[in-house]
Design an enzyme around this catalytic site. Structure first.
Site, PDB file in Angstrom:
ATOM      1  CG  ASP A  14      -1.779   1.218   1.344  1.00 41.93           C
ATOM      2  OD1 ASP A  14      -2.401   1.568   0.319  1.00 41.93           O
ATOM      3  OD2 ASP A  14      -1.847   1.852   2.411  1.00 41.93           O
ATOM      4  CB  SER A  15       0.171   4.753  -0.736  1.00 41.69           C
ATOM      5  OG  SER A  15      -1.027   4.769   0.011  1.00 41.69           O
ATOM      6  CE1 TYR A  46       3.228   5.811  -2.905  1.00 39.11           C
ATOM      7  CE2 TYR A  46       2.188   3.990  -4.059  1.00 39.11           C
ATOM      8  CZ  TYR A  46       3.274   4.511  -3.386  1.00 39.11           C
ATOM      9  OH  TYR A  46       4.393   3.740  -3.207  1.00 39.11           O
ATOM     10  CB  CYS A  77      -2.822   1.228  -2.613  1.00 34.50           C
ATOM     11  SG  CYS A  77      -2.957   2.988  -2.891  1.00 34.50           S
ATOM     12  CG  ASN A  78      -9.301   1.501  -2.761  1.00 37.23           C
ATOM     13  OD1 ASN A  78     -10.358   1.069  -3.183  1.00 37.23           O
ATOM     14  ND2 ASN A  78      -8.850   1.162  -1.567  1.00 37.23           N
ATOM     15  CD  GLU A 156      -2.207   8.388   7.532  1.00 41.23           C
ATOM     16  OE1 GLU A 156      -1.390   9.277   7.804  1.00 41.23           O
ATOM     17  OE2 GLU A 156      -2.066   7.566   6.596  1.00 41.23           O
ATOM     18  CB  CYS A 188      -9.885   5.374   0.311  1.00 43.52           C
ATOM     19  SG  CYS A 188      -8.379   6.001   1.083  1.00 43.52           S
ATOM     20  CG  HIS A 190      -6.401   5.941   5.184  1.00 34.40           C
ATOM     21  ND1 HIS A 190      -5.640   5.322   4.212  1.00 34.40           N
ATOM     22  CD2 HIS A 190      -5.530   6.577   6.004  1.00 34.40           C
ATOM     23  CE1 HIS A 190      -4.362   5.574   4.451  1.00 34.40           C
ATOM     24  NE2 HIS A 190      -4.272   6.337   5.523  1.00 34.40           N
TER      25      HIS A 190
HETATM   26  N1  DGL Z   1      -3.936   3.929   0.171  1.00 38.62           N
HETATM   27  C1  DGL Z   1      -4.584   4.999  -0.536  1.00 38.62           C
HETATM   28  C2  DGL Z   1      -5.830   4.448  -1.232  1.00 38.62           C
HETATM   29  O1  DGL Z   1      -6.388   3.436  -0.851  1.00 38.62           O
HETATM   30  C3  DGL Z   1      -4.939   6.154   0.369  1.00 38.62           C
HETATM   31  C4  DGL Z   1      -3.751   6.975   0.835  1.00 38.62           C
HETATM   32  C5  DGL Z   1      -3.000   7.644  -0.308  1.00 38.62           C
HETATM   33  O2  DGL Z   1      -3.487   8.634  -0.873  1.00 38.62           O
HETATM   34  O3  DGL Z   1      -1.928   7.171  -0.626  1.00 38.62           O
HETATM   35  O4  DGL Z   1      -6.274   5.035  -2.189  1.00 38.62           O
END
Ligand code: DGL
Length: 275
Positions: A14-15, A46, A77-78, A156, A188, A190
């Site tokens: 993931d990012s 990301y 990561c989406n 977060e 997402c 989060h």
């Molecule tokens: N992990 C990212 C997502 O699921 C969210 C955080 C980011 O912007 O990197 O899109």
């Protein structure tokens, strides 16, 4: 199928640490599998970066996991799933599973009135990945998308029930409420952390879809189909790698994973670039 391949871990990246919400569901459905997780905490987010940067980083993240000998790669990561999945599948031989198609399929199964809302980062929403995946299953479904970038820092910060989170959710979700959606995809990593607030604001008649839950089922089926299930019966490991250990890391990681994090290993970002 050779035993050694079966005993390799599942790789997840993931990012940042948000993808631990996906790991949580993977460990529920695949109780004996070892997992190697990489969170690119030095370069997160990301979701506000260009497509070419997201593709470049995700190739590096996948290479990192392949050096850890994983048997399958899960893109938690989406944002990466919506931009780089095809590129990763073309470039690497290992099976690569993203979160978009599983989340889209689950939403299509769930909706009764044919109106689905999608929330995600700006990059995910701009790329319309969920919308395309849903329309590919049923072109008559109405899809309404909304970027909710402030949800990431709120999650977060651990502001799972904070007044500010309600206010921001009211602002973001009012358009979707007006569209009378009956299903909302949390697109997402989060957002499941904020599910209580999102549910309250969007209304109890709307079903929330956690794409991490949907993806975990798809990974389980894929591992079964490819006969890659481990024979391992002991307590499985979760090896956690990150490119930076930010302040509050432990607290946030435990909120996302839903359990204690005992050990985390730091990866030098240079190692990612040159791997
Ligand atoms: N992990 C990212 C997502 O699921 C969210 C955080 C980011 O912007 O990197 O899109």
């Amino acid at each position: 199928m050779s035993t050694s391949l079966k005993e390799k871990p599942i790789g997840v990246f993931d990012s940042g640490i948000g993808g631990l919400t996906v790991v949580k569901h993977l460990s529920t459905v695949l109780t004996n599998e070892h997992i190697v997780y990489f969170g690119d905490t030095a370069r997160v987010p990301y979701g506000s970066k260009s497509n070419s940067t997201v593709i470049e980083y995700s190739i590096q993240d996948t290479n990192f996991l392949l050096h850890k000998n994983v048997k399958i790669v899960v893109v938690a990561c989406n944002t990466v799933s919506s931009i780089a999945l095809e590129e990763l599948r073309k470039k690497f031989e290992v099976p690569v599973i993203g979160v978009i198609s599983p989340g889209a399929a689950m939403a299509v199964n769930k909706t009764k009135n044919g109106k689905i809302g999608i929330i995600g980062t700006r990059a995910t929403i701009n790329n319309q990945a969920y919308s395309k995946a849903i329309k590919a299953i049923n072109k008559n479904i109405g899809v309404f998308e909304k970027a909710c970038p402030l949800f990431v820092p709120l999650a977060e910060e651990g502001w799972t029930h904070h007044r500010a989170t309600y206010e921001i959710a009211e602002e973001y979700l009012k358009e979707l409420r007006e569209k009378e959606i009956d299903t909302l995809v949390l697109g997402c990593t989060h957002y499941p952390i904020l599910a209580d607030v999102i549910q309250e604001v969007i209304g109890s008649n709307v079903s929330l879809i956690d794409s991490g839950v949907a993806a975990a089922e798809v990974v389980k089926n894929e591992i079964h189909k490819l006969q890659l299930e481990t024979n391992h019966k002991d307590h499985p490991n979760l090896d956690l790698f990150v490119s930076d250990i930010p302040t509050k890391f432990q607290e946030v990681a435990e909120l996302f994973l839903g359990k204690k994090v005992n050990k985390v290993m730091k990866v030098d970002p240079e190692e990612l670039v040159h791997s």
